[in-house]
Design an enzyme around this catalytic site. Structure first.
Site, PDB file in Angstrom:
ATOM      1  N   LYS A 197       0.811  -1.232   0.000  1.00 29.84           N
ATOM      2  CA  LYS A 197       0.000   0.000   0.000  1.00 29.84           C
ATOM      3  C   LYS A 197       0.839   1.275   0.000  1.00 29.84           C
ATOM      4  O   LYS A 197       0.389   2.346   0.427  1.00 29.84           O
ATOM      5  CB  LYS A 197      -0.998   0.042   1.184  1.00 29.84           C
ATOM      6  CG  LYS A 197      -1.833  -1.187   1.381  1.00 29.84           C
ATOM      7  CD  LYS A 197      -2.373  -1.785   0.115  1.00 29.84           C
ATOM      8  CE  LYS A 197      -3.481  -0.991  -0.507  1.00 29.84           C
ATOM      9  NZ  LYS A 197      -3.945  -1.661  -1.773  1.00 29.84           N
ATOM     10  N   SER A 198       2.053   1.146  -0.535  1.00 27.76           N
ATOM     11  CA  SER A 198       2.942   2.317  -0.576  1.00 27.76           C
ATOM     12  C   SER A 198       3.112   2.889  -1.980  1.00 27.76           C
ATOM     13  O   SER A 198       3.927   3.801  -2.177  1.00 27.76           O
ATOM     14  CB  SER A 198       4.320   1.933  -0.018  1.00 27.76           C
ATOM     15  OG  SER A 198       4.214   1.464   1.295  1.00 27.76           O
TER      16      SER A 198
ATOM     17  N   THR B 285       2.891   0.573  -5.011  1.00 25.40           N
ATOM     18  CA  THR B 285       3.379  -0.494  -5.884  1.00 25.40           C
ATOM     19  C   THR B 285       2.743  -0.426  -7.279  1.00 25.40           C
ATOM     20  O   THR B 285       3.436  -0.464  -8.302  1.00 25.40           O
ATOM     21  CB  THR B 285       3.034  -1.879  -5.272  1.00 25.40           C
ATOM     22  OG1 THR B 285       3.082  -1.792  -3.852  1.00 25.40           O
ATOM     23  CG2 THR B 285       3.951  -2.954  -5.789  1.00 25.40           C
TER      24      THR B 285
ATOM     25  N   TRP C 177       1.300   1.985  -8.739  1.00 26.23           N
ATOM     26  CA  TRP C 177       1.741   3.213  -9.421  1.00 26.23           C
ATOM     27  C   TRP C 177       3.084   2.958 -10.104  1.00 26.23           C
ATOM     28  O   TRP C 177       3.285   3.315 -11.262  1.00 26.23           O
ATOM     29  CB  TRP C 177       1.856   4.331  -8.389  1.00 26.23           C
ATOM     30  CG  TRP C 177       1.874   5.716  -8.916  1.00 26.23           C
ATOM     31  CD1 TRP C 177       1.740   6.097 -10.214  1.00 26.23           C
ATOM     32  CD2 TRP C 177       2.012   6.917  -8.151  1.00 26.23           C
ATOM     33  NE1 TRP C 177       1.796   7.467 -10.299  1.00 26.23           N
ATOM     34  CE2 TRP C 177       1.967   7.994  -9.050  1.00 26.23           C
ATOM     35  CE3 TRP C 177       2.176   7.183  -6.786  1.00 26.23           C
ATOM     36  CZ2 TRP C 177       2.073   9.324  -8.632  1.00 26.23           C
ATOM     37  CZ3 TRP C 177       2.279   8.503  -6.372  1.00 26.23           C
ATOM     38  CH2 TRP C 177       2.227   9.559  -7.279  1.00 26.23           C
TER      39      TRP C 177
ATOM     40  N   TRP D 180       5.112  -9.486  -9.290  1.00 25.20           N
ATOM     41  CA  TRP D 180       5.705  -9.580  -7.953  1.00 25.20           C
ATOM     42  C   TRP D 180       6.597 -10.816  -7.916  1.00 25.20           C
ATOM     43  O   TRP D 180       6.098 -11.938  -8.148  1.00 25.20           O
ATOM     44  CB  TRP D 180       4.630  -9.772  -6.902  1.00 25.20           C
ATOM     45  CG  TRP D 180       3.961  -8.555  -6.385  1.00 25.20           C
ATOM     46  CD1 TRP D 180       4.282  -7.868  -5.247  1.00 25.20           C
ATOM     47  CD2 TRP D 180       2.808  -7.886  -6.926  1.00 25.20           C
ATOM     48  NE1 TRP D 180       3.412  -6.820  -5.067  1.00 25.20           N
ATOM     49  CE2 TRP D 180       2.509  -6.805  -6.078  1.00 25.20           C
ATOM     50  CE3 TRP D 180       2.017  -8.090  -8.063  1.00 25.20           C
ATOM     51  CZ2 TRP D 180       1.435  -5.938  -6.314  1.00 25.20           C
ATOM     52  CZ3 TRP D 180       0.968  -7.232  -8.306  1.00 25.20           C
ATOM     53  CH2 TRP D 180       0.690  -6.175  -7.439  1.00 25.20           C
TER      54      TRP D 180
ATOM     55  N   HIS E 106       7.572  -7.202  -2.248  1.00 27.07           N
ATOM     56  CA  HIS E 106       7.352  -6.696  -0.887  1.00 27.07           C
ATOM     57  C   HIS E 106       8.315  -7.385   0.086  1.00 27.07           C
ATOM     58  O   HIS E 106       8.198  -7.200   1.295  1.00 27.07           O
ATOM     59  CB  HIS E 106       5.926  -7.018  -0.415  1.00 27.07           C
ATOM     60  CG  HIS E 106       4.832  -6.317  -1.159  1.00 27.07           C
ATOM     61  ND1 HIS E 106       4.886  -4.995  -1.523  1.00 27.07           N
ATOM     62  CD2 HIS E 106       3.613  -6.772  -1.574  1.00 27.07           C
ATOM     63  CE1 HIS E 106       3.759  -4.667  -2.140  1.00 27.07           C
ATOM     64  NE2 HIS E 106       2.982  -5.720  -2.192  1.00 27.07           N
TER      65      HIS E 106
ATOM     66  N   SER F 212      -4.875   3.070   3.892  1.00 25.98           N
ATOM     67  CA  SER F 212      -5.076   2.446   2.586  1.00 25.98           C
ATOM     68  C   SER F 212      -5.307   0.941   2.753  1.00 25.98           C
ATOM     69  O   SER F 212      -6.204   0.355   2.133  1.00 25.98           O
ATOM     70  CB  SER F 212      -3.842   2.715   1.712  1.00 25.98           C
ATOM     71  OG  SER F 212      -4.008   2.170   0.446  1.00 25.98           O
TER      72      SER F 212
ATOM     73  N   LYS G 224      -7.904   7.033  -3.213  1.00 27.54           N
ATOM     74  CA  LYS G 224      -7.825   8.507  -3.141  1.00 27.54           C
ATOM     75  C   LYS G 224      -6.549   9.046  -3.759  1.00 27.54           C
ATOM     76  O   LYS G 224      -6.542  10.120  -4.336  1.00 27.54           O
ATOM     77  CB  LYS G 224      -7.894   8.964  -1.682  1.00 27.54           C
ATOM     78  CG  LYS G 224      -9.277   8.986  -1.103  1.00 27.54           C
ATOM     79  CD  LYS G 224      -9.335   9.893   0.112  1.00 27.54           C
ATOM     80  CE  LYS G 224     -10.733   9.949   0.691  1.00 27.54           C
ATOM     81  NZ  LYS G 224     -10.754  10.651   1.987  1.00 27.54           N
TER      82      LYS G 224
END
Ligand code: A3P
Length: 287
Positions: A44-45, A47, A49, A77, A99, A129, A249
């Site tokens: 949720k950092s 990825t 994107w 991944w 991750h 998130s 968001k």
């Protein structure tokens, strides 16, 4: 935690929807090439994107892959089941995300010249998130209340363990100039500047015009409409976008709409305590 939905790999929780003993063995034995590029994130950092950005930075801004290949096959991944199936179709240089913490990377990674972009995000926004993601993803346990989920997050009883362990593991490496650190917040504030950094780091030599084109495509509101990246290809029973969109968001600071004053104090003090002695600075206020 409901059994069947998760497996434990070296103490880290991973969802069985995308991970298996075989895929983790495959990742462990993966033969890294010197030309490989890894994006590393705590979940949720940003990825997804980066799965949009990286192919464009590596191919000079040709939109074809991001318009025709789902993100999970375009930049797979390392630890997930899809990688073994698609790895032979990846263009060179290969782009992968992971991750995994530093010490669980494949043995061949450490002695290679592969490059790494580590994306860090404010843990409060990561948690928010993730909370919404757990509500919409039927393959994950219900997050419970925000307070309950916060306690699980702080204890590391969440996907890929503690946020602090993850960021620390990737700060104590011997990668030297093979690794570039960037934050989600910097990318939100100045995507154009971030793309210039990536281009310089990867030797892509992108023109201003190419950077502008990539930025336009990767701005949240534009990327949100890309069916190859917004998870709309996943059936509603698996990811229910009526509960929360995957590209939800796309801002920095949404935690302010979720945390009460006491939760904020507790969260900040735990994170600050665990980061004590670390020399790197956060671009956000942990107070
Ligand atoms: P929010 O839930 O806060 O909106 P990951 O891909 O690592 O799971 O991270 C998902 C988070 O990245 C979500 O955050 C998502 O909206 C955000 N994100 C994805 N694409 C983005 C973009 N183009 N711009 C800004 N944020 C983006």
């Amino acid at each position: 935690m409901s059994s069947g939905r998760y497996l434990l790999h070296h103490g880290l929780l991973m969802p069985t929807v995308a991970h298996s003993e075989e895929s983790l063995k495959y990742a462990e034995n993966f033969l890294v090439k010197d030309t490989d590029v890894f994006v590393v994130t705590y979940p949720k950092s940003g990825t997804t994107w980066m799965q949009e950005i990286l192919p464009l930075v590596l191919n000079g801004g040709d939109l074809t892959p991001v318009q025709t290949i789902p993100n999970w096959d375009r930049v797979p991944w390392l630890e997930e089941t899809r990688t073994a199936l698609v790895v032979d179709c990846l263009p060179s240089p290969r782009a992968l995300v992971t991750h995994l913490p530093y010490h669980l990377m494949p043995a061949s990674f450490y002695s290679s010249k592969a490059k790494v972009i580590y994306v860090m995000r404010n843990p409060k926004d990561v948690m928010v998130s993730s909370f919404h993601f757990h509500k919409m993803a039927s393959f994950l346990d219900d997050p419970g209340t925000f307070q309950e989920f916060m306690e699980k997050f702080l204890e590391g009883q969440v996907l890929f363990g503690k946020w602090t362990d993850h960021v620390k593991s990737w700060r104590h490496t011997e990668l030297g100039d093979r690794i570039l650190y960037i934050t989600y917040e910097e990318m939100v504030q100045d995507l154009h500047g971030a793309l210039r950094h990536f281009s310089d780091f990867l030797g892509s030599n992108l023109s201003e015009e190419a950077i502008q084109r990539i930025a336009e495509h990767c701005y949240f509101n534009n990327m949100k409409t890309n069916s190859m990246s917004n998870y709309s290809l996943v059936p509603q029973e698996i990811m229910d976008s009526s509960k929360s969109a995957f590209l939800r968001k796309g801002i920095a600071g949404d935690w302010k709409n979720h945390f009460g004053p006491e939760q904020e104090v507790r969260f900040s003090s735990v994170i600050r305590g665990e980061m004590e002695g670390e020399s790197f600075l956060f671009p956000w206020d942990l107070e």
